[in-house]
Design a protein around this motif. Structure first.
Motif, PDB file in Angstrom:
ATOM      1  N   VAL A  53       0.998  -0.968  -0.055  1.00 56.55           N
ATOM      2  CA  VAL A  53      -0.030  -0.050  -0.018  1.00 56.55           C
ATOM      3  C   VAL A  53       0.906   1.214   0.004  1.00 56.55           C
ATOM      4  O   VAL A  53       1.477   1.498   0.832  1.00 56.55           O
ATOM      5  CB  VAL A  53      -1.017   0.191   1.189  1.00 56.55           C
ATOM      6  N   VAL A  54       0.675   2.096  -1.002  1.00 58.00           N
ATOM      7  CA  VAL A  54       1.817   3.450  -1.102  1.00 58.00           C
ATOM      8  C   VAL A  54       0.754   4.468  -1.271  1.00 58.00           C
ATOM      9  O   VAL A  54      -0.398   4.311  -1.675  1.00 58.00           O
ATOM     10  CB  VAL A  54       2.482   3.040  -2.393  1.00 58.00           C
ATOM     11  N   ALA A  55       1.334   5.609  -1.277  1.00 59.52           N
ATOM     12  CA  ALA A  55       0.718   7.029  -1.617  1.00 59.52           C
ATOM     13  C   ALA A  55       0.885   7.172  -3.207  1.00 59.52           C
ATOM     14  O   ALA A  55       1.896   6.949  -3.703  1.00 59.52           O
ATOM     15  CB  ALA A  55       1.277   7.959  -0.956  1.00 59.52           C
ATOM     16  N   GLY A  56      -0.296   7.465  -3.695  1.00 62.06           N
ATOM     17  CA  GLY A  56      -0.323   7.627  -5.235  1.00 62.06           C
ATOM     18  C   GLY A  56      -1.554   7.636  -5.785  1.00 62.06           C
ATOM     19  O   GLY A  56      -2.592   7.727  -5.194  1.00 62.06           O
ATOM     20  N   ASP A  57      -1.462   7.709  -7.213  1.00 59.72           N
ATOM     21  CA  ASP A  57      -2.773   8.179  -7.904  1.00 59.72           C
ATOM     22  C   ASP A  57      -3.031   6.574  -8.441  1.00 59.72           C
ATOM     23  O   ASP A  57      -2.349   6.208  -9.697  1.00 59.72           O
ATOM     24  CB  ASP A  57      -2.354   9.315  -8.998  1.00 59.72           C
ATOM     25  N   SER A  58      -4.094   6.020  -8.384  1.00 61.63           N
ATOM     26  CA  SER A  58      -4.161   4.664  -8.706  1.00 61.63           C
ATOM     27  C   SER A  58      -4.236   4.324 -10.277  1.00 61.63           C
ATOM     28  O   SER A  58      -3.852   3.756 -11.030  1.00 61.63           O
ATOM     29  CB  SER A  58      -5.444   3.938  -8.142  1.00 61.63           C
ATOM     30  N   PHE A  59      -4.978   5.676 -11.133  1.00 60.62           N
ATOM     31  CA  PHE A  59      -5.259   5.866 -12.457  1.00 60.62           C
ATOM     32  C   PHE A  59      -3.694   5.622 -12.893  1.00 60.62           C
ATOM     33  O   PHE A  59      -3.515   4.937 -14.007  1.00 60.62           O
ATOM     34  CB  PHE A  59      -5.722   6.990 -12.948  1.00 60.62           C
ATOM     35  N   ARG A  60      -2.886   6.716 -12.583  1.00 60.96           N
ATOM     36  CA  ARG A  60      -1.430   6.935 -12.994  1.00 60.96           C
ATOM     37  C   ARG A  60      -0.476   5.667 -12.700  1.00 60.96           C
ATOM     38  O   ARG A  60       0.295   5.315 -13.706  1.00 60.96           O
ATOM     39  CB  ARG A  60      -0.775   8.126 -12.554  1.00 60.96           C
ATOM     40  N   ILE A  61      -0.680   4.915 -11.507  1.00 61.22           N
ATOM     41  CA  ILE A  61      -0.010   3.676 -11.389  1.00 61.22           C
ATOM     42  C   ILE A  61      -0.511   2.778 -12.355  1.00 61.22           C
ATOM     43  O   ILE A  61       0.494   1.857 -12.940  1.00 61.22           O
ATOM     44  CB  ILE A  61      -0.114   3.347  -9.864  1.00 61.22           C
ATOM     45  N   ARG A  62      -1.613   2.806 -12.431  1.00 60.73           N
ATOM     46  CA  ARG A  62      -2.112   1.604 -13.535  1.00 60.73           C
ATOM     47  C   ARG A  62      -1.569   1.997 -14.833  1.00 60.73           C
ATOM     48  O   ARG A  62      -1.150   0.991 -15.452  1.00 60.73           O
ATOM     49  CB  ARG A  62      -3.406   1.968 -13.464  1.00 60.73           C
ATOM     50  N   GLN A  63      -1.372   2.835 -15.096  1.00 62.56           N
ATOM     51  CA  GLN A  63      -0.724   3.229 -16.473  1.00 62.56           C
ATOM     52  C   GLN A  63       0.798   2.781 -16.497  1.00 62.56           C
ATOM     53  O   GLN A  63       1.092   2.220 -17.446  1.00 62.56           O
ATOM     54  CB  GLN A  63      -1.074   4.816 -16.729  1.00 62.56           C
ATOM     55  N   ILE A  64       1.368   2.955 -15.362  1.00 60.46           N
ATOM     56  CA  ILE A  64       2.763   2.710 -15.258  1.00 60.46           C
ATOM     57  C   ILE A  64       2.805   1.039 -15.672  1.00 60.46           C
ATOM     58  O   ILE A  64       3.892   0.702 -16.287  1.00 60.46           O
ATOM     59  CB  ILE A  64       3.480   2.973 -13.999  1.00 60.46           C
ATOM     60  N   MET A  65       1.969   0.269 -14.949  1.00 64.72           N
ATOM     61  CA  MET A  65       1.988  -1.043 -14.886  1.00 64.72           C
ATOM     62  C   MET A  65       1.535  -1.475 -16.419  1.00 64.72           C
ATOM     63  O   MET A  65       2.291  -2.511 -16.764  1.00 64.72           O
ATOM     64  CB  MET A  65       0.804  -1.848 -14.066  1.00 64.72           C
ATOM     65  N   ILE A  66       0.551  -0.809 -17.049  1.00 60.26           N
ATOM     66  CA  ILE A  66       0.348  -1.428 -18.364  1.00 60.26           C
ATOM     67  C   ILE A  66       1.297  -1.012 -19.342  1.00 60.26           C
ATOM     68  O   ILE A  66       1.484  -2.042 -20.209  1.00 60.26           O
ATOM     69  CB  ILE A  66      -1.046  -0.377 -18.924  1.00 60.26           C
ATOM     70  N   ASN A  67       1.969   0.144 -19.043  1.00 53.77           N
ATOM     71  CA  ASN A  67       3.136   0.388 -20.203  1.00 53.77           C
ATOM     72  C   ASN A  67       4.431  -0.655 -20.170  1.00 53.77           C
ATOM     73  O   ASN A  67       4.857  -1.245 -20.946  1.00 53.77           O
ATOM     74  CB  ASN A  67       3.666   1.756 -20.084  1.00 53.77           C
TER      75      ASN A  67
END
Ligand code: ADP
Length: 262
Positions: free
Chosen positions: A143-157
């Motif tokens: 569990v981290v501090a972040g923006d789930s939409f953006r972290i999702r994008q990082i994972m997808i790329n």
């Protein structure tokens, strides 16, 4: 250097000296060159599919439509080129959005583990098509501090690349590990790998180790530039370990506490 001078006068308007200011404009010039390179790259990337679309349309209008088999083949190429344009435009819009100064992270508590499990569902079909094993190593919630939409994008790329640059029958391994301050996402593949001297360059916009291969699978050359910006906006960092012919490992570290906006 940019040089400017001004005389220093006394009260009788006599010159007492001269002030010379040397202004180091290396950074400005560098920025300007980067902007010019970027415009040239974008123009080239856009021109290629458009030229191809126009060429095939003209050939169809010139009579190729009569051969039904040929017509279908051409239309399929046109669809592919159209899709390439679409991904390029979407990535460019995304990059320009996140590069803008006002881009702000919507901080929340995000579980990297849950997000990763969810993202992996999208890739099942793509991995199966190349008979690539997607191995999710069970582990921490992260569990981290972040923006789930953006972290999702990082994972997808990152996962898109891992699958794209791994030949058939390979393996892509994913895991989350954490300590008290941080949690990391590890995406590892058994693919073609990256030469050591190329590693810093892959985060540049439009840089590809192998242009032809990247284009073949629909790569825009912007995926990792987007990842870098998003990770930096989270105050995190990226580490890449790779061995040509053996595979690559991308490790992204996120903080558990939000990073205050500058
Ligand atoms: P692209 O759309 O070309 O994949 P990226 O910015 O995502 O653009 O990646 C830049 C380049 O880095 C790729 O063209 C590829 O040469 C290299 N690369 C990225 N990920 C990997 C990987 N997992 N294995 C090997 N090479 C990679």
């Amino acid at each position: 250097f940019d040089v400017s001078c001004a005389p220093i006068l006394n009260k009788h308007k006599k010159v007492r000296g001269i002030v010379v200011v040397f202004h180091d404009i290396t950074a400005i010039k560098k920025l300007e060159n980067m902007r010019k390179d970027f415009v040239a790259n974008v123009s080239h990337e856009l021109k290629t599919p458009v030229t191809s679309l126009i060429g095939f349309t003209e050939t169809l209008l010139d009579g190729a439509r009569e051969d039904k088999e040929l017509e279908k083949q051409f239309l399929q190429i046109m669809l592919h080129e159209g899709q390439r344009l679409q991904s390029l435009i979407m990535d460019l819009l995304e990059l320009s959005k996140i590069e803008r100064e006002h881009f702000a992270i919507q901080w929340a508590q995000v579980s990297l583990g849950d997000l990763l499990d969810n993202v992996l569902l999208i890739f099942k079909e793509k991995a199966d098509a190349k008979n690539i094993k997607l191995v999710r190593i069970p582990g921490d919630k992260g569990v981290v501090a972040g923006d789930s939409f953006r972290i999702r994008q990082i994972m997808i790329n990152l996962i898109t690349n891992a699958i794209a640059y791994t030949p058939e029958n390979g393996t892509v391994t994913l895991s989350i590990q954490e300590n008290q301050q941080e949690a990391e996402l590890v995406v590892s593949d058994t693919g073609m790998g990256i030469e050591k001297d190329q590693i810093p360059r892959i985060f540049e916009r439009f840089y590809r180790v192998d242009k032809a291969r990247s284009r073949d699978f629909g790569g825009t050359g912007l995926g990792l530039a987007i990842v870098k910006h998003l990770v930096e906006a989270h105050g995190g960092n990226i580490h890449v370990k790779s061995e040509p012919g053996k595979g690559s490992t991308f490790t992204i570290t996120f903080k558990k506490k939000p990073v205050l906006d500058k």
